[in-house]
Design a protein around this motif. Sequence first.
Motif, PDB file in Angstrom:
ATOM      1  N   THR A   3       0.479  -1.674  -0.151  1.00 25.64           N
ATOM      2  CA  THR A   3      -0.240  -0.095   0.210  1.00 25.64           C
ATOM      3  C   THR A   3       0.613   0.860   0.086  1.00 25.64           C
ATOM      4  OG1 THR A   3      -1.368  -1.165   0.685  1.00 25.64           O
ATOM      5  CG2 THR A   3      -2.113   1.007   0.816  1.00 25.64           C
ATOM      6  N   ASP A   4       2.362   1.421   0.857  1.00 28.11           N
ATOM      7  CA  ASP A   4       2.649   2.581   0.969  1.00 28.11           C
ATOM      8  C   ASP A   4       3.591   2.723  -1.441  1.00 28.11           C
ATOM      9  OD1 ASP A   4       2.792   2.935   3.251  1.00 28.11           O
ATOM     10  OD2 ASP A   4       4.417   2.117   3.766  1.00 28.11           O
ATOM     11  N   GLN A   5       3.448   1.581  -1.465  1.00 22.67           N
ATOM     12  CA  GLN A   5       3.531   1.930  -3.234  1.00 22.67           C
ATOM     13  C   GLN A   5       3.109   2.458  -3.428  1.00 22.67           C
ATOM     14  OE1 GLN A   5       5.653  -2.372  -3.898  1.00 22.67           O
ATOM     15  NE2 GLN A   5       7.375  -1.754  -3.520  1.00 22.67           N
ATOM     16  N   LEU A   6       1.654   2.411  -3.570  1.00 27.90           N
ATOM     17  CA  LEU A   6       0.481   2.697  -4.434  1.00 27.90           C
ATOM     18  C   LEU A   6       0.059   3.797  -3.712  1.00 27.90           C
ATOM     19  CD1 LEU A   6      -2.080   1.823  -6.386  1.00 27.90           C
ATOM     20  CD2 LEU A   6      -2.963   2.121  -4.232  1.00 27.90           C
ATOM     21  N   ILE A   7       0.576   4.477  -2.677  1.00 29.68           N
ATOM     22  CA  ILE A   7       0.171   5.639  -2.248  1.00 29.68           C
ATOM     23  C   ILE A   7       0.750   6.572  -2.988  1.00 29.68           C
ATOM     24  CG2 ILE A   7       0.475   7.436  -0.560  1.00 29.68           C
ATOM     25  CD1 ILE A   7      -0.752   5.161   1.377  1.00 29.68           C
ATOM     26  N   ARG A   8       2.909   5.891  -2.835  1.00 33.69           N
ATOM     27  CA  ARG A   8       3.334   6.814  -3.602  1.00 33.69           C
ATOM     28  C   ARG A   8       3.561   6.855  -5.072  1.00 33.69           C
ATOM     29  NH1 ARG A   8       8.461   4.372  -1.660  1.00 33.69           N
ATOM     30  NH2 ARG A   8       7.998   2.764  -3.146  1.00 33.69           N
ATOM     31  N   THR A   9       2.599   5.710  -5.411  1.00 32.57           N
ATOM     32  CA  THR A   9       2.164   6.066  -7.338  1.00 32.57           C
ATOM     33  C   THR A   9       1.383   7.018  -7.145  1.00 32.57           C
ATOM     34  OG1 THR A   9       2.907   3.635  -7.224  1.00 32.57           O
ATOM     35  CG2 THR A   9       2.131   4.955  -9.405  1.00 32.57           C
ATOM     36  N   LEU A  10       0.814   7.307  -6.187  1.00 29.65           N
ATOM     37  CA  LEU A  10      -0.754   7.412  -6.889  1.00 29.65           C
ATOM     38  C   LEU A  10      -0.508   9.236  -5.966  1.00 29.65           C
ATOM     39  CD1 LEU A  10      -3.188   5.988  -4.474  1.00 29.65           C
ATOM     40  CD2 LEU A  10      -2.927   6.009  -7.095  1.00 29.65           C
TER      41      LEU A  10
ATOM     42  N   GLN B  57      -6.600  -0.925  -0.770  1.00 29.34           N
ATOM     43  CA  GLN B  57      -5.795  -0.079  -2.529  1.00 29.34           C
ATOM     44  C   GLN B  57      -6.519  -0.075  -3.446  1.00 29.34           C
ATOM     45  OE1 GLN B  57      -2.477  -3.043  -3.239  1.00 29.34           O
ATOM     46  NE2 GLN B  57      -1.522  -2.498  -1.444  1.00 29.34           N
ATOM     47  N   ILE B 142       8.367   3.711 -10.502  1.00 35.89           N
ATOM     48  CA  ILE B 142       7.776   4.748  -9.627  1.00 35.89           C
ATOM     49  C   ILE B 142       7.301   3.988  -7.727  1.00 35.89           C
ATOM     50  CG2 ILE B 142       5.811   6.370  -8.465  1.00 35.89           C
ATOM     51  CD1 ILE B 142       6.485   7.116 -11.773  1.00 35.89           C
TER      52      ILE B 142
END
Lengths: 212, 181
Positions: A3-10, B57, B142
Amino acid sequence: MDTDQLIRTLAADNAHRARPVGFALMLALLAAAPVSLLMFFTELGVRPDVMVAMRNPFFDLKFAVTLALAISAIAVSLHLSRPEVSLRGFGWLLLAPVGILTAAIGGEMMMPQRMPMMTRLVGKNSWVCLTAIPLMSLPLLAGALIGLRHGAPSRPAVAGAIAGLLSAGLAATLYASHCTDDSPLFVAAWYTIATALVAAIGALAGAKVLKY
Amino acid sequence: MRERDDEWTGLMRSAIAGDSTAYHRLLKAVTPVLRAAARRGLARAGQPVDQSEDIVQDILLAVHLKRHTWDVTAPFGPWLFAIARNKLIDALRRRGRRIFVDIDDFAETLAGETPAETASASEVAAQLQTLPARQREVLQSIAVDSASIKDTAAKFSMSEGAVRVALHRGLTSLTAKLRER
């Protein structure tokens, strides 16, 4: 992806700006309108005595009713495109066309009439009305749903039904200039049935395509 | 509660005005709250709570792609929870079709429990593999390598604009695929 990676992407995509729902809806309706206009002018067309008809207040009232429906449904559609709202507080707008129509019926009742009530109610064009309004609505409904997909309605079927009202209101505005039945009784009966049909189609389609 | 909501609203306003750091902070701040809600929802529906991260998510993606429907003059909390609720109901409904009951899950009580920092999530990762190569590479660069847009552009010899487009398209189609599944 955690989820941290997703947040970074968003967060990296924060610069992207989506267009407001109203703008998307307007573009989609403008794109769909030529199809409905083409259907109207090739199959129906404006009634030949339109210049005379415009002097009849009941002819003009048809447009007041259909435009009130279209405009109030557009406003309610945009309102419902926000996830945290419901129809409450805004749904009353949809009563505007009903109010105009009721007043028109009352007005007609008070006037001397050449034709009996049943004749005015049944009219001559009920079948055309019942088919033309839904058919001309369909391209507009598709456009409205595409535009409203930019929103996030909490109840997609309700939002779809309102999109149906919106497109029926616009299609009925076109149809009203063709139809020679000007009695508010005719409008209350047949336009309403045609509109309800489109709203039902909108609700079914909306439940599928307006989910986010 | 009130203070928290005010803070979120302030961060979201800055985010809409173009402040990516504020946006990052906001998403980090709301995630534990969303996670707790997702776990509660799963537990109440008798579903394994370890699936909560997929729901979190899902909610975050929807928040991101629908943030233009938030009215900047309104508080952020009600908007966020409306989206979260919608996604949670959707997820429970989808899982409800499968018969998936484990006695142990009923025994677990979760009220007040602090949820684990990050549980594993598989759905976004799985759908990521189905994206076109360019979008997937940009997203992974990213997300996983925490490269900036600039570094990603240099790595794949793309323009920064092209990276931004691939990133946004990737997130959009990821969300669409999650919805269709």
